[in-house]
Design a protein around this motif. Sequence first.
Motif, mmCIF file in Angstrom:
data_model
loop_
_atom_site.group_PDB
_atom_site.id
_atom_site.type_symbol
_atom_site.label_atom_id
_atom_site.label_comp_id
_atom_site.label_asym_id
_atom_site.label_seq_id
_atom_site.Cartn_x
_atom_site.Cartn_y
_atom_site.Cartn_z
ATOM 1 N N GLY A 285 0.830 -1.203 0.000
ATOM 2 C CA GLY A 285 0.000 0.000 0.000
ATOM 3 C C GLY A 285 0.862 1.249 0.000
ATOM 4 O O GLY A 285 2.050 1.208 0.336
ATOM 5 N N CYS A 286 0.268 2.349 -0.406
ATOM 6 C CA CYS A 286 0.989 3.615 -0.370
ATOM 7 C C CYS A 286 -0.020 4.754 -0.397
ATOM 8 O O CYS A 286 -1.228 4.531 -0.511
ATOM 9 C CB CYS A 286 1.962 3.735 -1.540
ATOM 10 S SG CYS A 286 1.153 3.978 -3.124
ATOM 11 N N LEU A 287 0.462 5.956 -0.306
ATOM 12 C CA LEU A 287 -0.438 7.105 -0.377
ATOM 13 C C LEU A 287 -0.095 7.976 -1.579
ATOM 14 O O LEU A 287 1.036 7.989 -2.057
ATOM 15 C CB LEU A 287 -0.386 7.914 0.922
ATOM 16 C CG LEU A 287 0.962 8.332 1.502
ATOM 17 C CD1 LEU A 287 1.497 9.566 0.812
ATOM 18 C CD2 LEU A 287 0.800 8.617 2.993
ATOM 19 N N ILE A 288 -1.125 8.659 -2.067
ATOM 20 C CA ILE A 288 -0.945 9.634 -3.149
ATOM 21 C C ILE A 288 -1.485 10.951 -2.623
ATOM 22 O O ILE A 288 -2.667 11.044 -2.284
ATOM 23 C CB ILE A 288 -1.727 9.238 -4.420
ATOM 24 C CG1 ILE A 288 -1.360 7.827 -4.885
ATOM 25 C CG2 ILE A 288 -1.492 10.246 -5.540
ATOM 26 C CD1 ILE A 288 -2.239 7.315 -6.024
ATOM 27 N N ARG A 289 -0.610 11.965 -2.541
ATOM 28 C CA ARG A 289 -1.067 13.274 -2.061
ATOM 29 C C ARG A 289 -1.563 14.081 -3.250
ATOM 30 O O ARG A 289 -0.867 14.218 -4.249
ATOM 31 C CB ARG A 289 0.063 14.008 -1.369
ATOM 32 C CG ARG A 289 0.538 13.298 -0.125
ATOM 33 C CD ARG A 289 1.370 14.225 0.740
ATOM 34 N NE ARG A 289 2.134 13.461 1.712
ATOM 35 C CZ ARG A 289 1.643 12.948 2.823
ATOM 36 N NH1 ARG A 289 0.375 13.101 3.112
ATOM 37 N NH2 ARG A 289 2.421 12.275 3.647
ATOM 38 N N MET A 290 -2.779 14.619 -3.109
ATOM 39 C CA MET A 290 -3.375 15.347 -4.235
ATOM 40 C C MET A 290 -3.113 16.841 -4.071
ATOM 41 O O MET A 290 -4.006 17.615 -3.764
ATOM 42 C CB MET A 290 -4.865 15.034 -4.306
ATOM 43 C CG MET A 290 -5.101 13.534 -4.483
ATOM 44 S SD MET A 290 -6.808 13.061 -4.422
ATOM 45 C CE MET A 290 -7.321 13.427 -6.071
ATOM 46 N N ALA A 291 -1.850 17.215 -4.233
ATOM 47 C CA ALA A 291 -1.456 18.619 -4.094
ATOM 48 C C ALA A 291 -0.914 19.101 -5.433
ATOM 49 O O ALA A 291 -0.416 18.300 -6.221
ATOM 50 C CB ALA A 291 -0.386 18.747 -3.024
ATOM 51 N N PRO A 292 -0.983 20.413 -5.692
ATOM 52 C CA PRO A 292 -0.438 20.914 -6.964
ATOM 53 C C PRO A 292 1.057 20.636 -7.057
ATOM 54 O O PRO A 292 1.732 20.526 -6.029
ATOM 55 C CB PRO A 292 -0.691 22.429 -6.891
ATOM 56 C CG PRO A 292 -1.620 22.644 -5.749
ATOM 57 C CD PRO A 292 -1.511 21.468 -4.840
#
Length: 372
Positions: A285-292
Amino acid sequence: MSARVRAAGMATFNEGRICVEKHQVIIAGAGPAGATCAKALHDRGIDVLVIDRARFPRHKTCSGVLFGQTQVLLRSYFGSLPPASVYCTEPEIKASAIREWKPDAGYCRYVWEIDKDGQAFPDVYHNIRRADFDHWLIAQSGAQFREGCSLSAAHSGPDGLRITVRDGGRESRLACDYLIGADGGNSTVRKILDPRWAVDSPTVLAYQTYNYFQSAGDLPAGQWAVFFKPEIGDILCCVHQKDDTLVLCVGGFKRRSLKKSMQAFREFLTRAFGVIFSDQKRDEGCLIRMAPPNPGRDRVLLAGEAGGFIYLNGEGISAAMDSGHRAAMSVAEALQSGGSALNRYQAGSADIVAHMQTCMQQLHFLSAGPPA
Ligand SMILES: Cc1cc2nc3c(=O)[nH]c(=O)nc-3n(C[C@H](O)[C@H](O)[C@H](O)COP(=O)(O)OP(=O)(O)OC[C@H]3O[C@@H](n4cnc5c(N)ncnc54)[C@H](O)[C@@H]3O)c2cc1C
């Protein structure tokens, strides 16, 4: 820019009683962004050290599909596609075989990758083992590579940057003129530049399992099936075959239990398609940060997911490779001709940012809106 900047090797100097190893460029992270950046710098005669906290081959949460643009970039930046040993036993996934399943209408075409700057890409994608692919990529770079070496801090020194690393349980100090943060979606380098980023950005968690199976039921062979089921995940969930396993992916914003989502997805595939699962081989698993996107600051450039360069749907290897290459070219030109690498990089990666926006407008990714 073809001229060699300097046939440089690593230098050392003493700072107090500490011996410091200095490189022109240090890259934190040896994924596709770091490896592509390293190759472009090494090819231009620049002294570059790549460090990675993992030992390779290492797993990275990924569907492991080389989309069309990635293939074009591999040929352009590495001169070839990877060797046969990197491909799964079903080496190809046709774009036309990626299908969204709707309970009332059955399967319909699901578009994962779109043209960029008027250029269409190959529509037969490659099904690869990601750990082997990344291992091959960093080896191809030709750059010095230190595994099991994790960047923990960075700051400006009197004549360049000072980097603190943990290497085999020991802390040591490195120095460089430029630092490339290519350390992925949970980037330490980006947190150093922007401590609020990790706290403030909406974050999607992705969870994958590799499952042995007795029968794929009615799931069509060779297809990658996509589902939008808000009761299972906040983003699309999908299944495709990799060697002798079915890879299931679910994802959601924080607070959703992705283990429960995965269980619900397995049950749905059994109920609706007759899939018979046996043991689970592994999960990740991992995370995806939804930042510009953030190209960096001063002499610290961010590439790949660390810089927020990822196309919608998690088509990120191409954005990582391309931003890594552009970062390298910007640094190489600044070393040769002076001026700001960051300004060059910002201008030189504008098309990647524009394509990210086009993907946001044209592709379908969330099964429901982000949390309030
Ligand atoms: C579920 C899922 C499926 C995906 N499927 C696909 C797909 O099929 N095709 C596709 O193109 N993209 C896919 N992606 C996206 C793709 O995996 C990423 O966008 C891509 O790996 C980003 O590459 P990168 O080089 O920026 O970072 P990474 O590949 O994450 O590499 C970062 C490296 O930095 C290292 N590192 C981290 N912290 C430190 C530190 N402090 N010091 C030193 N090293 C450090 C890590 O060990 C790692 O090796 C998927 C993503 C997800 C979440």
